[in-house]
Design a protein around this motif. Structure first.
Motif, PDB file in Angstrom:
ATOM      1  N   ALA A  89      -2.639   1.725   1.396  1.00 40.10           N
ATOM      2  CA  ALA A  89      -2.794   3.104   1.878  1.00 40.10           C
ATOM      3  C   ALA A  89      -1.778   3.418   2.978  1.00 40.10           C
ATOM      4  O   ALA A  89      -1.210   4.515   3.019  1.00 40.10           O
ATOM      5  CB  ALA A  89      -4.210   3.333   2.383  1.00 40.10           C
ATOM      6  N   THR A  90      -1.541   2.456   3.850  1.00 37.05           N
ATOM      7  CA  THR A  90      -0.546   2.650   4.913  1.00 37.05           C
ATOM      8  C   THR A  90       0.845   2.774   4.318  1.00 37.05           C
ATOM      9  O   THR A  90       1.639   3.628   4.728  1.00 37.05           O
ATOM     10  CB  THR A  90      -0.604   1.479   5.921  1.00 37.05           C
ATOM     11  OG1 THR A  90      -1.941   1.367   6.420  1.00 37.05           O
ATOM     12  CG2 THR A  90       0.362   1.686   7.078  1.00 37.05           C
ATOM     13  N   ALA A  91       1.147   1.936   3.331  1.00 40.65           N
ATOM     14  CA  ALA A  91       2.451   1.993   2.668  1.00 40.65           C
ATOM     15  C   ALA A  91       2.654   3.350   1.984  1.00 40.65           C
ATOM     16  O   ALA A  91       3.723   3.948   2.089  1.00 40.65           O
ATOM     17  CB  ALA A  91       2.585   0.855   1.670  1.00 40.65           C
ATOM     18  N   THR A  92       1.637   3.833   1.316  1.00 39.66           N
ATOM     19  CA  THR A  92       1.730   5.146   0.662  1.00 39.66           C
ATOM     20  C   THR A  92       1.983   6.237   1.693  1.00 39.66           C
ATOM     21  O   THR A  92       2.837   7.108   1.491  1.00 39.66           O
ATOM     22  CB  THR A  92       0.440   5.441  -0.134  1.00 39.66           C
ATOM     23  OG1 THR A  92       0.291   4.438  -1.150  1.00 39.66           O
ATOM     24  CG2 THR A  92       0.476   6.816  -0.771  1.00 39.66           C
ATOM     25  N   ARG A 169       8.477  -2.502   1.094  1.00 39.39           N
ATOM     26  CA  ARG A 169       8.863  -3.243  -0.116  1.00 39.39           C
ATOM     27  C   ARG A 169       7.828  -4.318  -0.437  1.00 39.39           C
ATOM     28  O   ARG A 169       7.422  -4.488  -1.587  1.00 39.39           O
ATOM     29  CB  ARG A 169      10.251  -3.871   0.052  1.00 39.39           C
ATOM     30  CG  ARG A 169      10.737  -4.580  -1.206  1.00 39.39           C
ATOM     31  CD  ARG A 169      12.181  -5.080  -1.072  1.00 39.39           C
ATOM     32  NE  ARG A 169      12.550  -5.613   0.210  1.00 39.39           N
ATOM     33  CZ  ARG A 169      12.232  -6.840   0.641  1.00 39.39           C
ATOM     34  NH1 ARG A 169      11.516  -7.647  -0.092  1.00 39.39           N
ATOM     35  NH2 ARG A 169      12.642  -7.251   1.837  1.00 39.39           N
ATOM     36  N   GLY A 170       7.362  -5.030   0.569  1.00 37.29           N
ATOM     37  CA  GLY A 170       6.347  -6.074   0.354  1.00 37.29           C
ATOM     38  C   GLY A 170       5.047  -5.495  -0.180  1.00 37.29           C
ATOM     39  O   GLY A 170       4.400  -6.098  -1.044  1.00 37.29           O
ATOM     40  N   ALA A 171       4.648  -4.343   0.306  1.00 35.74           N
ATOM     41  CA  ALA A 171       3.432  -3.688  -0.176  1.00 35.74           C
ATOM     42  C   ALA A 171       3.602  -3.259  -1.629  1.00 35.74           C
ATOM     43  O   ALA A 171       2.684  -3.385  -2.437  1.00 35.74           O
ATOM     44  CB  ALA A 171       3.071  -2.499   0.698  1.00 35.74           C
ATOM     45  N   ARG A 172       4.782  -2.783  -1.974  1.00 31.97           N
ATOM     46  CA  ARG A 172       5.045  -2.352  -3.359  1.00 31.97           C
ATOM     47  C   ARG A 172       5.033  -3.559  -4.290  1.00 31.97           C
ATOM     48  O   ARG A 172       4.476  -3.523  -5.377  1.00 31.97           O
ATOM     49  CB  ARG A 172       6.386  -1.635  -3.457  1.00 31.97           C
ATOM     50  CG  ARG A 172       6.734  -1.300  -4.927  1.00 31.97           C
ATOM     51  CD  ARG A 172       7.852  -0.322  -5.065  1.00 31.97           C
ATOM     52  NE  ARG A 172       7.307   0.996  -4.767  1.00 31.97           N
ATOM     53  CZ  ARG A 172       7.972   1.953  -4.191  1.00 31.97           C
ATOM     54  NH1 ARG A 172       9.213   1.757  -3.825  1.00 31.97           N
ATOM     55  NH2 ARG A 172       7.440   3.131  -3.954  1.00 31.97           N
ATOM     56  N   GLN A 173       5.663  -4.673  -3.863  1.00 34.89           N
ATOM     57  CA  GLN A 173       5.694  -5.867  -4.693  1.00 34.89           C
ATOM     58  C   GLN A 173       4.289  -6.405  -4.923  1.00 34.89           C
ATOM     59  O   GLN A 173       3.960  -6.855  -6.012  1.00 34.89           O
ATOM     60  CB  GLN A 173       6.581  -6.937  -4.058  1.00 34.89           C
ATOM     61  CG  GLN A 173       8.046  -6.591  -4.132  1.00 34.89           C
ATOM     62  CD  GLN A 173       8.917  -7.531  -3.311  1.00 34.89           C
ATOM     63  OE1 GLN A 173       8.435  -8.323  -2.518  1.00 34.89           O
ATOM     64  NE2 GLN A 173      10.223  -7.428  -3.498  1.00 34.89           N
TER      65      GLN A 173
END
Length: 177
Positions: A89-92, A169-173
């Motif tokens: 959620a934070t990454a989004t 990037r880490g959250a997406r991966q």
């Protein structure tokens, strides 16, 4: 995202980084407050017209937005530091903020160019403020630009990915598996 450290050093390392992130977060938020106060108290009264006052705030708004985003990021990152990737959620939210801030930078620059004050010092000031916002945006989302003075050139030449960008990037991966 960042390395996950195991072993006896992890609690000490994590505590040190949490203190660093606290300093970075509060520092960015304090900078945003200081810039707003300085603009209101020292610069605004010197401007000859209300239109120039508006242009000052158009230049300052992107800088305030980037500094506040960065400050909140550092404070939030203390919770997942060395333990897990950035929460989805934070990454989004930060991906949306990145896009919105890029758009804000473009729109504010267009407004500045159309409404550039006639007074050369005021024009230079508002463009310099906007440039600081653009540099901060690059530093947090594209290429790390913040290094100690002695290693600045080598650091920038290395074209390192900023911590926020690595966390995104880490959250997406993690979400893509």
């Amino acid at each position: 995202s960042g390395p996950v450290i195991t072993g006896a050093v992890q609690p000490e390392r994590r505590a040190d980084l949490r203190r660093t992130y606290l300093r970075l977060g509060t520092g960015e938020i304090a900078a945003a407050i200081v810039f707003a106060v300085l603009a209101q108290v020292t610069v605004r009264p010197l401007l000859p017209a209300s239109a120039e006052e508006i242009v000052l705030w158009v230049a300052l708004l992107p800088l305030e937005v980037v500094l506040l985003q960065a400050g909140v990021y550092w404070l939030l990152a203390r919770s997942w530091l060395l333990r897990a990737p950035m929460p989805a959620a934070t990454a989004t939210a930060y991906r949306c903020l990145r896009a919105a801030t890029a758009l804000l930078l473009v729109v504010s620059l267009l407004v500045l160019l159309v409404q550039l004050p006639d007074e050369p010092m005021v024009a230079a000031l508002v463009l310099a403020i906007w440039a600081c916002a653009a540099v901060e945006f690059v530093n947090y989302y594209l290429i790390r630009l913040a290094y100690p003075v002695g290693g600045w050139v080598a650091g920038v030449r290395a074209r390192r990915e900023p911590r926020l960008a690595r966390d995104l990037r880490g959250a997406r991966q993690r979400s893509t598996g």
